[in-house]
Write a protein that holds these residues in place. Structure first.
Motif, short mmCIF file in Angstrom:
data_model
loop_
_atom_site.label_atom_id
_atom_site.label_comp_id
_atom_site.label_asym_id
_atom_site.label_seq_id
_atom_site.Cartn_x
_atom_site.Cartn_y
_atom_site.Cartn_z
N UNK A 244 0.87 -1.18 0.00
CA UNK A 244 0.00 0.00 0.00
C UNK A 244 0.90 1.23 0.00
N UNK A 245 0.38 2.41 -0.34
CA UNK A 245 1.20 3.62 -0.29
C UNK A 245 1.82 3.81 1.09
N UNK A 246 3.06 4.31 1.12
CA UNK A 246 3.82 4.45 2.36
C UNK A 246 4.23 5.91 2.58
N UNK A 247 4.51 6.24 3.83
CA UNK A 247 4.98 7.56 4.22
C UNK A 247 5.74 7.41 5.54
N UNK A 248 6.36 8.49 6.06
CA UNK A 248 7.04 8.36 7.34
C UNK A 248 6.13 7.92 8.49
N UNK A 249 4.84 8.16 8.37
CA UNK A 249 3.92 7.78 9.45
C UNK A 249 3.49 6.32 9.37
N UNK A 250 3.79 5.64 8.26
CA UNK A 250 3.44 4.23 8.18
C UNK A 250 3.19 3.77 6.76
N UNK A 251 2.74 2.52 6.65
CA UNK A 251 2.47 1.94 5.34
C UNK A 251 2.60 0.43 5.40
#
Length: 532
Positions: free
Chosen positions: A339-346
């Motif tokens: 799934x799309x990821x970012x510094x806050x999670x994924x």
């Protein structure tokens, strides 16, 4: 960090900054595509001069920038912004191979002079204190002493020194990590030890060693290469031979080749390709795929979209299965976004072949909490490391069993509060053949420019390499970098078990200031080792 590549790791080690987020470096690898700019960067070439500006554009700050009031000296380290004095790292790289130890000699010569000045400065300060304490306040003599102190103050030992030695990495690539050039009595490891001992002697003679903390971090290890492979030929070349029309663009050199030059004013577009590929240090191999050449060009495809990837010619391919089949036993595993990821999670998925069968691992991260699922245990989280198991104490064995139970058996996918946090996962993985695998892979795609698919080669395989030493894979020998602190102020009752080398900078910051680093809100991507 993952991948283990100097272009990514050195700014992390020097500054403690994250790759993405507050105060980030934005340096994800030796190469990447900035899809918003339609610009490929490759840092072994003229793009190298852009590396510092890219890192600082994300808010990254060096220790010298965080501590401007402290006298600081930089010896050959990249990212020299904020230091009061610096010996140029690019000059050292350019001259150091032909004129061995060029930068080291220059730096220690300067430090030797500063050491003598430090002794003179100490004597003058004591003299000034004696005169004022005894009531002997002859203004002319006191002024003369203060003038002498002022002359020496900025020419004495720096309060912050950064010292960078690239040669163990350099020669281990070109000669092999177990070659004479590395491990013989005149090899690079003994040369490194020699320069460290010289440095320690200078600090002893200066009189400041008793209040000095030394810190050292390597950015990666190395592993031998016995078999060479070009994934773009093995995967895309063989598909082309079978009749598929695939447009491939390669933005990197092979390890051991010369640098690549890019037009800095009008860099070539990355549009119009099915795939853009780049390789790193014989290990990590990064592949960028594109959903289309229009409005979705910037978005990174996820696992399900790569299973039915539409080529420009109109036919579809399962790029996951094709990569596994054609790389076969040369691949350790590949990693993509679930799934799309970012510094806050994924969510990321790792896929590899084990005994000829497809093996998956799914890693879900929400903030600091991580859930790992892999029926075949692709990342060997349950496998004790042959390097650690014989040394485990009874306390460590109990801790290992506790973490196995908490992080794997008791974790419930739908209940985040049951998941282990990053510190616990790091501790559990320290007992395995793949240190910190789960945490680091969970952060691999914090930034969009980290590619679509990352390939990590199997043991002793070099991807796009001409030399016998590699890193940027996920084997123990290339992941196992040293981090340590020593000196008269360091207590001997604590041994670092497993730590990220990005923790060095915030630890030094806390030692030098007596303040807590402030964590992520203050631009730190890694925890101080002084904090509980």
């Amino acid at each position: 960090t993952t991948p283990t590549i100097s272009a990514r790791n050195i700014p992390i080690i020097e500054t403690g900054a994250p790759v993405e987020g507050v105060g980030a470096t934005h340096i994800v690898n030796m190469h990447f595509i900035n899809r918003k700019q339609d610009r490929a960067y490759y840092f072994f070439g003229n793009d190298a001069i852009l590396q510092a500006s890219i890192a600082h554009s994300g808010g990254m700050r060096t220790l010298a920038q965080r501590l401007p009031e402290m006298d600081s000296l930089n010896c050959m380290a990249p990212f020299e912004e904020g230091y009061h004095w610096s010996i140029d790292p690019l000059v050292n790289i350019a001259l150091g191979e032909s004129s061995r130890d060029f930068g080291e000699i220059l730096c220690l010569r300067d430090l030797s002079v500063r050491s003598k000045n430090q002794a003179k400065l100490h004597h003058l300060k004591e003299k000034f204190a004696r005169r004022t304490e005894s009531g002997n306040r002859n203004q002319k003599k006191l002024t003369s002493i203060l003038d002498a102190i002022a002359e020496l103050e900025n020419e004495s030992m720096p309060q912050l020194l950064t010292f960078f030695i690239p040669w163990p990495d350099h020669f281990a690539h070109y000669k092999g990590p177990f070659s004479d050039e590395i491990i013989s009595p005149t090899g690079e490891l003994n040369r490194l030890d020699y320069w460290l001992s010289r440095l320690a002697q200078i600090y002893d003679k200066s009189g400041v060693a008793r209040r000095t903390v030394f810190a050292m971090a390597g950015d990666h290890g190395l592993t031998p290469v016995r078999y060479l492979l070009n994934p773009e030929k093995a995967v895309f070349g063989s598909l082309i031979d079978e009749g598929f029309v695939i447009k491939v663009n390669k933005i990197s050199s092979d390890e051991g080749e010369g640098p690549k030059l890019t037009d800095p004013v009008h860099p070539p577009t990355q549009h119009g390709f099915d795939v853009v590929v780049a390789s790193t240090a014989g290990g990590n191999y990064m592949v960028d795929f594109f959903l289309d050449q229009d409005k979705n060009w910037e978005r990174q495809p996820v696992y399900s979209e790569l299973q039915k990837y539409l080529l420009l010619e109109g036919r579809s391919l399962n790029m996951i299965d094709e990569s596994l089949k054609r790389l076969d036993t040369t691949l350790d595993f590949l990693v993509v976004r679930e799934e799309p990821c970012s510094p806050s999670g994924g969510v990321v998925r790792a896929v590899g072949l084990r005994n000829g069968n497809k093996s998956d691992a799914v890693i879900i991260r929400r903030g600091e909490r991580i859930f790992y699922s892999s029926p075949s245990d692709l990342l060997q989280v349950r496998t004790p490391s042959p390097y650690a198991v014989s040394e485990m104490s009874s306390t460590e064995k109990s801790e290992h069993q506790y973490l196995l139970r908490k992080c794997l058996r008791e974790a419930v996918p739908a209940v985040e509060s049951t998941w282990c946090n990053e510190r616990e996962w790091r501790e559990l993985a320290s007992f395995t053949p793949r240190p910190d695998s789960v945490v680091q892979l969970s952060h691999l795609y914090d930034i969009e420019s980290a590619g679509t698919m990352n390939l990590f080669p199997a043991p002793y395989v070099g991807y796009n390499s001409l030399v016998p030493g590699r890193h940027a894979g996920e084997l123990f020998m290339e992941k196992d970098a040293f981090i340590g602190f020593w000196g008269k102020r360091v207590k001997l009752d604590h041994r670092i078990g497993s730590a990220v080398n990005g923790s060095m900078a915030p630890t030094l910051y806390e030692y030098l200031t007596g303040e807590q680093s402030g964590g992520a809100a203050n631009g730190w991507g890694y925890p101080s080792l002084l904090e509980p």
